[in-house]
Scaffold this motif. Structure first.
Motif, short mmCIF file in Angstrom:
data_model
loop_
_atom_site.label_atom_id
_atom_site.label_comp_id
_atom_site.label_asym_id
_atom_site.label_seq_id
_atom_site.Cartn_x
_atom_site.Cartn_y
_atom_site.Cartn_z
N ASP A 1 4.00 -2.61 0.13
CA ASP A 1 2.99 -2.78 1.17
C ASP A 1 3.19 -1.64 2.16
O ASP A 1 4.08 -1.68 3.00
N ALA A 2 2.39 -0.57 2.03
CA ALA A 2 2.57 0.65 2.83
C ALA A 2 1.28 0.96 3.57
O ALA A 2 0.22 1.09 2.95
N GLU A 3 1.38 1.11 4.89
CA GLU A 3 0.17 1.33 5.68
C GLU A 3 0.50 2.04 6.98
O GLU A 3 1.67 2.15 7.39
N ILE B 1 -5.58 2.91 11.78
CA ILE B 1 -4.62 1.81 11.86
C ILE B 1 -4.96 0.75 10.81
O ILE B 1 -6.10 0.29 10.69
N GLY B 2 -3.96 0.38 10.03
CA GLY B 2 -4.15 -0.58 8.95
C GLY B 2 -4.53 0.04 7.63
O GLY B 2 -4.61 -0.67 6.62
N GLY C 1 -7.35 6.47 -2.28
CA GLY C 1 -7.53 7.78 -2.91
C GLY C 1 -7.47 8.94 -1.95
O GLY C 1 -7.61 10.10 -2.39
N ASP C 2 -7.27 8.70 -0.66
CA ASP C 2 -7.15 9.81 0.29
C ASP C 2 -6.41 9.32 1.53
O ASP C 2 -6.21 8.11 1.71
N PRO C 3 -5.98 10.24 2.40
CA PRO C 3 -5.25 9.85 3.60
C PRO C 3 -6.13 9.74 4.84
O PRO C 3 -5.62 9.77 5.96
N PHE C 4 -7.43 9.64 4.66
CA PHE C 4 -8.36 9.75 5.78
C PHE C 4 -8.88 8.40 6.27
O PHE C 4 -9.75 8.35 7.14
N GLY C 5 -8.40 7.31 5.70
CA GLY C 5 -8.84 6.00 6.15
C GLY C 5 -10.21 5.60 5.64
O GLY C 5 -10.84 4.70 6.20
N THR C 6 -10.68 6.24 4.55
CA THR C 6 -11.97 5.86 3.96
C THR C 6 -11.74 4.71 2.99
O THR C 6 -10.63 4.25 2.78
N ASP C 7 -12.84 4.27 2.34
CA ASP C 7 -12.72 3.19 1.35
C ASP C 7 -12.64 3.74 -0.07
O ASP C 7 -12.83 2.99 -1.04
N TYR C 8 -12.35 5.04 -0.23
CA TYR C 8 -12.23 5.63 -1.57
C TYR C 8 -10.94 5.14 -2.22
O TYR C 8 -9.85 5.31 -1.67
N ARG C 9 -11.07 4.52 -3.40
CA ARG C 9 -9.91 3.98 -4.08
C ARG C 9 -9.87 4.42 -5.54
O ARG C 9 -10.91 4.65 -6.17
N LEU C 10 -8.66 4.53 -6.05
CA LEU C 10 -8.44 4.85 -7.45
C LEU C 10 -8.22 3.55 -8.21
O LEU C 10 -7.46 2.68 -7.77
N PRO C 11 -8.89 3.38 -9.36
CA PRO C 11 -8.78 2.11 -10.08
C PRO C 11 -7.41 1.94 -10.72
O PRO C 11 -6.72 2.91 -11.06
N ALA C 12 -7.01 0.68 -10.89
CA ALA C 12 -5.77 0.37 -11.59
C ALA C 12 -5.89 0.82 -13.05
O ALA C 12 -6.99 0.94 -13.61
#
Length: 729
Positions: free
Chosen positions: A612-614, A624-625, A661-672
């Motif tokens: 759990d890393a945030e 934040i978060g 998928g990025d460090p910018f706090g967007t909702d871009y995610r890489l699938p499992a």
């Protein structure tokens, strides 16, 4: 402009060989050609073996030279990230070790092939395949260099170094948790140490030739043996050529690694090791995620320009070490590590923000870059070691000083459009190449000089069932950056501090050890050429257990960890060359690993990690978060190898959960994703083995890592390798 540390005489190998630190006797470095065996399980099995009993980390089958105390203590403890030859079952920290037998079992050629089984190690953006980059327990370290990657306990990831080749590796050590007290630049998540192969006191030769998918051809040779009664040599060579499942992407590698060991007396031992590598590879930033879908494009789609050709990396590395037994259990070690490197070439890639993917997601603008980077670094270290026995308490003591110098000449040409007028437009779904390519004008030009001095001490104390580790390092560092494009403005960064470390283990029974570990780390944040930044400070704590069951056949460890970082550099979403500092990051979780080893019959090893890393606090409330980039909540792997007479049958599976998928706090995610592998080998003769490896067995389209949606790296589809290996005697 050439770089010079002011120590050019160090480039003379004969002089450099007399400087050093991880001393040598290379008889202790035999790698048995027997069936694969994890070094960690071997040491766990022999956890109550006395440290001076001639046992190294290949277990009971390893042979030592005529002076086993000097041999084992000098090479194993000095080159090892542990700084001690305490058995792993008793060492109060989580560690995974992959020795030559494990590397052979995996048929590894790069570190990626190994670290998927390390537990808690996840892949990060690797600059188009041009360097190694990982996160350990959620923290990724320097944006370019990654976490601490050491070679024989010397820092090795200053600069832009090519991925490490397995042909020169004797073993890989992954130490979890704080290690800054001994190793210097410390990551709270952990460090990776590569122990390199060195000369043996007997003649041995090995070759390997492999053919595989995407026109991959690789040949290696490794020859070693004595020259005189006191002098031994080793020579390793690699030649590799490959295409790729990615359109227009190919590469080649040439490596040569000579080494000499000298033992003029039983109490004096020296080692010189060198390596030259030329790595040519097309800079490939991968695919683009469209509307949040990381797999929207065909995984073969290349979005650069074939006319750019390859990026060329040239690296010359050398280390020297000298060990002297002063008597009375006291030893002196001096050593040094020196590296010259360069990275040069062109690359065209999709740009960020409004300059990149255009409305509708069909077309993207690109920028074209000319890279011209050169660097050199020099590390010197002197250590006193002692193993006193006072009042029934055994000590393994190290006291040392070190100094690090690093110089970088950074020149980047960049042809880039504007948000209103992007350039080099390309259709993402039907790319056409060959449009006129602009010559990139100089955009960034600076020099950087980094220096650090340290004094450190570590003592591993054993009293009955308890092992106590205490250590501390005082470190002072300074970086001077001159931005040549802004009138040679000088940007100076200075800081210093103490990084303490403490850990304790209790051997509750012959089968179970409980431990706890705590430490702090301090890392200099480099200037981006426009501003200076406060140092990165962190702390790490964990509790865990280690077990050894069924007469040592089943070994493993588990841990709960909690870590925090402050002042982490974060790239800007519109231009990654512009940095800001994250207020506070936290990573906590659990991991477990186990190995079942029955020599000559069955070998199985597996890991599972929850993280759990945030971002916990920042001036930018939107961050934040946010989860940390490329860090899955769940990841696990399993590998099994079964011997049936001359046949070896094996396979494995790796699962990586969904990730940011990025460090910018967007909702871009890489699938499992879950990928499987299989292998089959046959011993044609005791000295000759043929093996077939099939990776990504079910042809899964998966995303290995990403930097942002515009730089997303797909994993390779189903592919195979056929490898013929020989070893004499």
């Amino acid at each position: 402009m050439p770089l010079d540390t002011g120590r050019t005489w160090l480039r003379t190998p004969l002089v450099f060989a007399l400087l050093s630190t991880a001393a040598m006797p290379l008889a202790a470095q035999t790698t048995s050609p027997a069936s694969a065996q994890d070094a960690a399980s071997q040491l766990d099995r022999n956890g109550d073996q006395d440290r001076k009993g001639g046992q190294d980390d290949r277990g009971a089958g390893a042979k030592t030279a005529a002076h086993p105390d000097i041999v084992v203590t000098a090479r194993q403890a000095s080159a090892s990230i542990l700084g001690s030859d305490t058995a792993l079952q008793l060492y109060p920290q989580s560690i995974r070790i992959f020795d030559g037998q494990a590397l052979d079992a995996l048929n590894a050629t790069r570190m990626n092939d190994v670290l998927d089984l390390a537990g808690g190690v996840t892949r990060q953006n690797d600059f188009g395949g041009l360097w190694d980059k990982y996160a350990i327990r959620g923290f990724a370290g320097d944006e370019n260099a990654g976490p601490d990657i050491l070679i024989n306990r010397f820092g090795s990831n200053l600069g832009y170094n090519a991925p490490i080749d397995s042909a020169t590796i004797e073993r890989v050590e992954v130490l979890k948790g704080a290690s800054a007290a001994l190793s210097g630049r410390g990551e709270p998540g952990g460090s990776i140490n590569i122990v390199t192969k060195a000369p043996l006191d007997h003649v041995q030769a090995a070759t390997q030739f492999s053919l595989g998918s995407f026109n991959r051809v690789r040949a290696t040779a490794d020859v070693t043996g004595p020259i005189t009664n006191t002098l031994a040599a080793r020579l390793i060579g690699v030649a590799e050529r490959h295409d790729s499942f990615r359109d227009f992407v190919d590469g080649e590698r040439v490596l040569i690694a000579p080494s000499l060991s000298w033992t003029p007396s039983p109490t004096v031992r020296a080692l010189y090791q060198a390596q030259y590598m030329r790595n040519d590879n097309v800079l490939d930033r991968g695919v683009v995620g469209i509307n949040g879908d990381a797999r929207a494009l065909d995984r073969s789609t290349f979005l650069g320009e074939p006319a750019d050709g390859a990026i060329t990396q040239k690296i010359f590395w050398q280390q020297g070490s000298l060990f002297a037994d002063l008597g009375g259990g006291i030893g002196l070690e001096v050593g040094g590590s020196h590296r010259d490197g360069s990275l040069r070439g062109l690359g065209t890639m999709v740009d960020f923000g409004g300059r990149g993917v255009q409305p509708g997601g069909q077309v993207a603008g690109r920028d074209r870059r000319r890279h011209n980077f050169a660097w050199n670094d020099l590390s010197l270290r002197a250590e006193l070691t002692a193993t006193p026995y006072w009042l029934g308490i055994e000590h393994d003591l190290r006291i040392g000083v070190d100094r690090v110098r690093h110089a970088l000449d950074f020149r980047l040409g960049r042809a880039r459009g504007t948000p209103a007028n992007p350039i080099l437009l390309i259709d993402l779904f039907d790319p056409v190449y060959g449009q006129p390519l602009p010559e990139p004008p100089i955009a960034l030009s600076r020099t950087a000089s980094f220096r650090s001095e340290s004094i450190y001490a570590q003592d591993v104390i054993r009293a009955g069932a308890f092992t106590l580790l205490l250590g501390a390092r005082w470190n002072s560092f300074r970086e001077d950056v001159d931005n040549r494009l802004t009138g040679n403005d000088a940007l100076d960064t200075r800081d210093s501090g103490v990084t303490p470390r403490a850990a304790l283990s209790w051997r509750a029974s012959d089968n179970l050890t409980l431990y706890t570990s705590w430490g702090r780390s301090l890392r200099q944040n480099p200037s981006d050429g426009f501003a200076t930044f406060s140092a990165e400070r962190s702390r790490s704590a964990e509790v865990g257990l280690k077990f050894s069951l069924l007469d040592g056949a089943l070994t493993g460890q588990g841990a709960l960890f909690d870590m925090e970082k402050r002042n982490v550099l974060n790239p800007n979403a519109a231009d990654p060359f512009v940095k800001t500092q994250i207020g506070r990051q936290r990573s906590r979780g659990a991991e477990v690993s186990a190995t079942w080893s029955m020599p000559g019959s069955l070998y199985a090893t597996g890991t599972y990690t929850y993280i759990d890393a945030e971002i916990r606090n920042d001036a930018n409330a939107a961050l934040i978060g946010s989860p940390l980039s490329n860090v899955p909540a769940h990841a696990g792997s399993l590998f099994v190898l079964k011997q049936l007479g001359p046949w070896g049958i094996g396979g494995g599976v790796t699962h990586v959960g969904s990730r940011a998928g990025d460090p910018f706090g967007t909702d871009y995610r890489l699938p499992a994703y879950t990928v499987a592998r299989a292998n089959l080998s046959y011993d044609i003769a005791p000295e000759v083995t043929i093996r077939a490896d099939l990776d990504n067995l079910f042809d899964t389209y998966y995303i290995s890592s990403s930097y942002a949606n515009v730089w997303t790296t797909p994993g390779a589809p189903r592919n195979f390798r056929i490898t013929l290996s020989t070893r004499f005697p």
